[in-house]
Write an enzyme that holds these catalytic residues in place. Sequence first.
Site, PDB file in Angstrom:
ATOM      1  N   ASP A  72       3.930  -2.069  -5.023  1.00 20.18           N
ATOM      2  CA  ASP A  72       3.736  -2.674  -3.550  1.00 20.18           C
ATOM      3  C   ASP A  72       2.638  -2.931  -2.984  1.00 20.18           C
ATOM      4  O   ASP A  72       1.861  -2.049  -2.462  1.00 20.18           O
ATOM      5  CB  ASP A  72       4.878  -2.009  -2.508  1.00 20.18           C
ATOM      6  CG  ASP A  72       5.152  -2.757  -1.233  1.00 20.18           C
ATOM      7  OD1 ASP A  72       4.249  -3.794  -1.247  1.00 20.18           O
ATOM      8  OD2 ASP A  72       6.083  -2.540  -0.456  1.00 20.18           O
ATOM      9  N   HIS A 123      10.941  -8.389   3.213  1.00 20.15           N
ATOM     10  CA  HIS A 123       9.682  -7.872   2.650  1.00 20.15           C
ATOM     11  C   HIS A 123       9.675  -8.373   1.231  1.00 20.15           C
ATOM     12  O   HIS A 123      10.701  -8.880   0.530  1.00 20.15           O
ATOM     13  CB  HIS A 123       9.682  -6.309   2.651  1.00 20.15           C
ATOM     14  CG  HIS A 123       8.279  -5.744   1.915  1.00 20.15           C
ATOM     15  ND1 HIS A 123       7.264  -6.121   2.528  1.00 20.15           N
ATOM     16  CD2 HIS A 123       8.037  -4.852   1.090  1.00 20.15           C
ATOM     17  CE1 HIS A 123       6.117  -5.703   2.093  1.00 20.15           C
ATOM     18  NE2 HIS A 123       6.618  -4.531   0.977  1.00 20.15           N
ATOM     19  N   CYS A 155       3.165 -10.111   3.867  1.00 19.49           N
ATOM     20  CA  CYS A 155       3.412  -9.473   2.464  1.00 19.49           C
ATOM     21  C   CYS A 155       3.620 -10.529   1.460  1.00 19.49           C
ATOM     22  O   CYS A 155       3.356 -10.162   0.210  1.00 19.49           O
ATOM     23  CB  CYS A 155       4.862  -8.773   2.550  1.00 19.49           C
ATOM     24  SG  CYS A 155       6.253  -9.614   3.101  1.00 19.49           S
TER      25      CYS A 155
END
Length: 690
Positions: free
Chosen positions: A499, A483, A439
Amino acid sequence: MTTPMREATMQSFLSQLPRETRDTLFLLLVIGACLAPLAGHVPAWASLTAAVLLLWRGVLAWRQLPLPGPWSTRLALAAAVVLTLLSHRTLLGYEPGVTLISMLLALKTLELRARRDAMVVFFLGFFTLLANFFFSQSLATAAAILLALLGLLTALVNAHLPVGRPPLLESLRTAASMALLGAPIMLVLFLFFPRMAPLWGVPADMNTGKSGLSGQMRIGSVAELALDDSVAMRVRFETPGGEPPPQSDLYFRGPVLGIFDGREWLALSQPQAQARYWATPPPAQLEVRGEPLRYEITLEPSARPWLLTLDAAAEAPSLPQGWRAFMSPELQWLASRPVLSVMRYRAESHLDFRHGPRDEARALQAYRQLPEGLNPRTAALARELAGGAGPSSGARTDAFVRAALQRLRTGGYRYTLEPGLYGEHTADEFWFERKEGFCEHIASAFVVLMRAGGVPARIVTGYQGGQMNAIDGYWTVRQSDAHAWTEVWMPERGWVRVDPTASVAPERIGLPQRLAPTRGALGNAVGTVISPNALRQLRAVWEAMNNRWNQWVLNYTQDRQLDLLRSLGMESPTWEDLVRLLGGLAVASALAGMGVAALRRRRQDPWQRLLGQARARLLRSGLELAPHEPPRRMALRVRQQLGSDGEPMARWLLEVERARYAPGGGLGLRALRRALRSLPRLRPPPGTRG
């Protein structure tokens, strides 16, 4: 040889050992149990040395060899002090102190010659057990310490039984009964002893906390957290229907990173970043809509002041007494000091919100900056996707973002834990060469692309998602749920969450699925014996037990003590009320103990109590009589040692025998008591004066 035969052989073998050898081996085993939980917290040489010393002492006891001389232990102690100083650079503090205590306990076994030495070993063992809580207060640690404590109590009881060869099982029963008798006192002290900071609690080091997040992010650091399956926090939602929000909305906000040097992201709110870039974050300007979502978080210690909340919390979380919370300009909630122990707090968040400036602001320029000369191909890609120069309107910004997300969805990009090492041009490698990453790789490349197109953008780190435990209804958020996502500034809308990982791997955000490291040989072996569903169920039960331990034991604060007093009927209790209540319980316990003692005294045979009074009077005159001697034997010894002075007492003793055993008896108990009080005072026998 069958198992029953082996057990019989072992019992026969142990029964042939001398008692001193058996007791010493048992004590060494208990000491090993006391030191075992410290193995991961003291230097490796200390654990190895302690194991060698205990093994050596066991061999000496087994072979009944003499113990080493005092100079050997003194030299070993001096070496331990030197090694401790070299390992910790100091002898002050709890870490070097615990190292020295463990070495003293192991070395003292080499001087285990008399009961006095055993008492020193016992008390060092108790202190070592307490030292384990410096490093961990988990349920597993408490269970291990409880077993070691029971072993120490058993050895202590056994040391006070010097006659014969008492079985260890009998000493264990006595120790267990002592522990059970002390449990109510322990419970009362736990519930009502005032927890007044900073006098209450286990001291903690600022650098010993464990956190899955940091105030900076180096490319690849978040991927390392996916290998850490430890718990970061537990969440209980207080929704009307009992249902939590969708997992895709569970974004727990942590540090916001706005400065990029090519390899590492820093928070713009950090003083070093402000001094370097002469910029400060713009104010949050938070606007919320709709009903708030209420929830309770049990946060594990992190040695950081970060209070993780769902985006976005307009009001400060409700912290324990003595704590304060404040919001940073980047919408992150911070505590007044680092979180060094388990903390529980309540918070309210709005899933529908807007924050940040609505129009161009000078402070936003810091979120457009990029290091010169890096990622040229990403800059060219930004110009292509943005349609030339950087977009200046909300519509063009939105189109630019959608074009970048579409490239992520259709360009063959892959979400992985092992993307390999990135070079100098991290964004170029991601967009054009590797096309894979975790991520933080995806978020970093996306923000670089946005900034290259003239759009203010930044990285937000925290936790996304979690897993609900069906046993207790709590959501467990692990370090592996760490994250990184992005926020893009758009005119008239402010900061908008984007995101990019959801475009590469939608299952990472919308479903309770996570990438996991490859299981090793041990994990595969366990998986063949126990089904995965059974393992998950066992894990859920264990974590529910740990959660209860955290809620009711580790997080039993002064606020909860006062809530308990309110439930008992006190309107506005204070810690002074706790002191008064505890004092009243202590007085009540003392009176109850006196009552039980008086009741037991009354239950004693009155004739034996009368003879006990006579023995006490004779003892003051210098004549000691055993409790088992009958009245006639006592009268004979009185005449032999006290002569004519003891004749009245001798006749009284014979009268007691007649009244107790002769048919029809003589005087009654009341008359005998009066007669005892009227007897003349006895003088010490000849030869005992002076």
